[in-house]
Enzyme design. Structure first.
Site, PDB file in Angstrom:
ATOM      1  N   SER A  42       0.836  -1.198  -0.019  1.00  0.00           N
ATOM      2  CA  SER A  42      -0.016   0.124   0.029  1.00  0.00           C
ATOM      3  C   SER A  42       0.851   1.242  -0.136  1.00  0.00           C
ATOM      4  O   SER A  42       0.239   2.269  -0.254  1.00  0.00           O
ATOM      5  CB  SER A  42      -1.041   0.066   1.102  1.00  0.00           C
ATOM      6  OG  SER A  42      -0.300  -0.226   2.275  1.00  0.00           O
ATOM      7  N   LYS A  95      -6.433   3.587   8.560  1.00  0.00           N
ATOM      8  CA  LYS A  95      -5.749   4.498   8.033  1.00  0.00           C
ATOM      9  C   LYS A  95      -6.187   5.766   7.974  1.00  0.00           C
ATOM     10  O   LYS A  95      -5.668   6.751   8.370  1.00  0.00           O
ATOM     11  CB  LYS A  95      -5.339   3.859   6.435  1.00  0.00           C
ATOM     12  CG  LYS A  95      -4.380   2.700   6.400  1.00  0.00           C
ATOM     13  CD  LYS A  95      -4.157   2.376   4.985  1.00  0.00           C
ATOM     14  CE  LYS A  95      -3.384   1.345   4.815  1.00  0.00           C
ATOM     15  NZ  LYS A  95      -3.220   0.794   3.269  1.00  0.00           N
TER      16      LYS A  95
END
Length: 845
Positions: free
Chosen positions: A722, A765
């Site tokens: 990511s 996140k």
């Protein structure tokens, strides 16, 4: 012999062999003529009779009483045959008891009682012995002596000299009396010999009694021989028990009503075992009864039977199916987690409907797996579900388990074997329908002892767990009524076959607002009670709690927040005790000044004045802040991008740096990165090199310069795809010498063609970005659905840009456009989707 009548002056003439004597009744003793016996006389009547005898010719009559426990026997309770005895010696003891030494002289037959009130005086007839011997008497004497010789040899109560003494006696009557006095016989048997006046009859009776005693001694010797063959000399306890068994066998008595067997059968009936378990217990019980007591094998069998009887087979607890009550308890115990609680309620509702299914219908197969960072309430959720359903709650931590036997147990062939954790916890629960929490299921590992996760496949599969096979038990056990719930920090370590049997419910980290409310509703009251503080003794404002959340903790859960609150409480408790101690010492010093010795043994705590924890005094209690709160960077910088990462502890901000150096085109990647993240870095470098002309770089730039990519906090391992978007952005920033906006964070996987692929952990996140003060987030377009599930109080403060191509991220993150990319990015920029303040719009050209 002279007449003896102490009561009257009657001159009634009586025969020469009839006499009047005081009588002393005896307990458990029969005295024969020519015996010298010491006696202890303490009864009042007996003492009086003895005193009367001592004042005359020192002779008394002794007769045994029929019942030894009778304290004051009547004439009917005494035998009618006794012995005339002469008192040889008499001593009065300090306690009033008289010790006498008497010698039997002749047999007497009791005729009548002359006095019965104060003491007994009786008229007796003396029976002389007939000393004539014929062949029959001589044969009886020899027979008795032979039997007595065998008796002395078999018994251990008589010395060998007893036979020698008996063999020297010539008179048949005296021989019978001597031998009878040395035999261990009951009173009635000895009285039979005393009552036989003729020596021939006496010898016949004695021969019969000796024969019976010899038979008993022969049997005893045979029993001892059988027992000695089975045991060692040192096993005394075992010898006694075997001897008792052999005695029962010789007497024809059976041992079917053994206490241990009866106890096991009662427990088996109470446990309501299934037939297969009953048969197994009965079989093992038969084995146990044939084994010597105390052997190692017997202990193993007994432990096995106890395990079968202790595990619940049919006992259940009444379940509460009130869904409204479940909602109330979940809301009471946990703040927030609305999606999670809603899914749990749905799960329980489906189980309630499916509970009435008939045999053969589809089973409810979902096993809930609560996945989330530490401290978000996974274990406490399981406890709350158990409380709402009124089910017994049991928990087993699987962290570090690497042996299959921990789940299935060890076979009985191993020393110290026992069932696995599943059956151990079922025994602890005591019912077959508890709520079983399998904690930290992602922390199991595998080694040469087997794979415990493979053993869990049977436990967590409703199609198989109704016949769960434990290696120790060796009997199918029904786990289908158990409500299993598992917890994990990460899904990736869980083997796919095991994960397929569970429904994953993700528990994200808490927002600041949720942490604030959790602290006020749960953590502060809990720590006050734990540290002995009253509710009104201390006040912690919302501003202080936010400071603790932002600058003293950095986590997805609330464990560290609770610790910091506990530190404040302990510091305040210490201050209170120190203050009260000083006051108490002053009082003690005042008493000591008056000459009284005193010391502080007890402290009575009075209600202290209320204090408030503020931003000014918080450092006095828990020290300076541990973390910075605010944007990831203080200013826009070249070659510094803000990425978003997701770990088992929640979401975190990830700084990614890039720098250029003169060299030979080498690429250096540091920061303890995993293989996947290194591959993302290589892909980012390849993408940047393929777009060098857009940045305005000369063709030989990468042959003459080295690139160094670094992710700080090198002590922490990092991996995952990511960070690809952030790596490309930081490279374009370094190559184009363009600063990156400090309040923009990004996440997403890239391809070599610049496509942005979806990632996981979106909520974690986003929460990390929110905690760090980020204003804009760039993420893959396919993750928009995940973003919509985040609380509006978080998304209202963020701008989310959903992208398909990395060029859109570069355009948003950099402070100005890169080289000649203006024309090429104009078309793609129109595809960027922006979500700001909960609204969704498309940017214009």
């Amino acid at each position: 012999m002279a007449d003896y009548d102490p009561f009257s002056n009657d001159e009634v003439k009586i025969p020469d062999n009839v006499f009047n004597f005081p009588l002393v009744p005896l307990r458990d003793v029969v005295i024969y003529p020519h015996m010298i016996v010491p006696l202890f006389i303490g009864r009042k009547k007996s003492t009086k009779a003895l005193e009367e005898a001592m004042m005359n010719d020192r002779r008394i009559v002794v007769i045994a009483q029929k019942q030894a426990n009778t304290e004051d026997p009547s004439p009917d309770e005494l035998y009618d045959t006794g012995t005339i005895c002469e008192v040889l010696n008499m001593v009065k003891l300090p306690d009033g008891t008289i010790k006498v030494l008497i010698e039997g002289t002749a047999r007497v037959k009791l005729l009548e009682y002359l006095i019965e009130d104060e003491y007994f005086v009786v008229r007796v007839e003396e029976i002389p012995d007939d000393e004539n011997k014929d062949l029959g008497v001589e044969a009886l004497m020899r027979d008795v002596l032979n039997k007595f010789d065998r008796y002395v040899r078999l018994t251990r109560t008589l010395p060998p000299e007893a036979y020698t003494t008996a063999s020297s006696v010539e008179e048949p009557g005296r021989l019978a009396d001597l031998i009878a006095s040395q035999l261990v016989l009951k009173v009635d048997a000895k009285q039979r010999i005393l009552k036989d006046f003729a020596p021939r009859d006496r010898l016949s009776t004695l021969s019969e009694l000796l024969e019976q005693e010899l038979e008993i001694l022969d049997i005893q010797k045979k029993i001892q021989g059988q027992v000695k063959k089975q045991i060692e000399q040192s096993q005394k306890e075992y010898y006694l028990k075997e001897q008792l068994k052999a005695i029962h066998k010789e007497l024809g008595e059976t041992d079917d009503k053994n206490e241990e067997a009866e106890e096991i059968r009662k427990r088996m009936k109470k446990a309501k075992l299934p037939q297969v378990a009953k048969d197994k217990v009965e079989k093992e019980l038969q084995r146990l009864m044939k084994m010597p007591y105390g052997t190692a094998e017997a202990v193993v069998v007994r432990n096995y039977i106890d395990w079968i009887l202790d595990i619940p087979w049919t006992k259940t607890s009444q379940e509460n199916l009130d869904i409204e009550r479940t909602k109330e308890i979940l809301d009471e115990d946990h703040y927030g987690l609305d999606k999670v609680k809603e899914r749990i309620v749905q799960y329980l509702a489906v189980r309630t409907l499916a509970k009435s299914r008939k045999k053969g219908e589809a089973k409810v197969g979902e096993i809930l797996c609560l996945v989330g960072p530490p401290g978000v309430g996974k274990t406490s959720l399981g406890r709350s579900i158990a409380r709402s359903l009124d089910r017994k709650y049991i928990r087993s931590s699987l962290g570090g388990v690497r042996d299959e036997a921990e789940i299935r147990g060890h076979r009985r062939t191993y020393i110290g074997s026992m069932p696995g954790r599943i059956l151990q916890q079922m025994k602890k629960a005591g019912v077959i329908n508890p709520l079983f929490l399998l904690d930290e299921i992602d922390k199991m590992s595998t080694d040469f002892r087997g794979d415990p996760s493979a053993a869990l496949l049977e436990v967590l599969d409703p199609e198989m767990n109704f016949e769960f096979a434990d290696h120790y038990l060796e009997i199918p056990y029904d786990l289908s009524k158990v409500l299993f719930i598992t917890t994990a920090n990460l899904v990736q370590p869980i083997p796919p076959p095991l994960l397929d049997r569970m429904e994953v419910i993700r528990l994200p980290g808490y927002t600041e607002e949720e942490k604030l409310n959790i602290a006020k509703l749960h953590l502060i009251p809990k720590q006050f009670a734990k540290n002995g503080l009253g509710k009104s003794w201390i006040e912690i404002s919302d501003e202080v709690l936010l400071e603790l959340i932002r600058r003293y903790t950095r986590e997805a859960g609330v464990r560290n927040l609770e610790r910091e609150i506990g530190n404040i409480c302990r510091k305040h408790a210490t201050n209170i005790v120190e203050d009260q101690t000083k006051k108490a010492k002053k009082k003690l010093a005042h008493k000591s000044a008056k000459g009284k010795k005193s010391r502080l043994t007890e402290l009575k705590i009075r209600k202290p004045p209320k204090i408030s924890i503020t931003m000014k005094n918080i450092e006095e209690y828990i020290g300076p802040p541990k973390y910075r709160y605010g944007v990831a960077g203080e200013e826009n910088e070249i070659g510094l991008a803000t990425g978003l990462a997701w770990t088992q502890y929640g979401g975190v901000i990830l700084n990614i740096e890039a720098t250029l150096m003169s060299g030979k085109g080498n690429v250096q990647i540091t920061g303890q990165l995993g293989d996947v993240m290194k591959e993302s870095a290589q892909a980012a470098v390849s993408y940047a090199r393929s777009h060098a002309d857009e940045i305005g770089l000369p063709k030989d730039f990468f042959q003459k310069n080295d690139i160094h990519l670094h992710v700080p906090e090198g002590a922490t391992p990092k991996d995952g795809p990511s960070a690809g978007v952030a790596l490309v952005t930081v490279l374009f920033s370094a190559l184009g010498k363009i600063p990156i906006k400090r309040d923009v964070a990004m996440t997403g996987e890239i391809t070599l063609r610049g496509k942005v692929l979806p990632v996981g952990g979106v909520k974690e996140k986003v929460l990390a970005a929110h905690r760090a003060g980020i204003k804009t987030i760039c993420m893959p377009e396919e993750n928009e659905k995940d973003y919509k599930e985040i609380q509006s109080n978080v998304t209202d403060q963020l701008t989310a840009i959903f992208v398909k191509d990395v060029q859109e991220v570069i355009r948003v993150a950099l402070t100005r456009k890169v080289g000649s990319t203006k024309k090429k990015t104009k078309k793609t920029a129109s595809k960027a989707k922006v979500k700001s303040g909960g609204s969704r719009s498309v940017k214009g050209k």
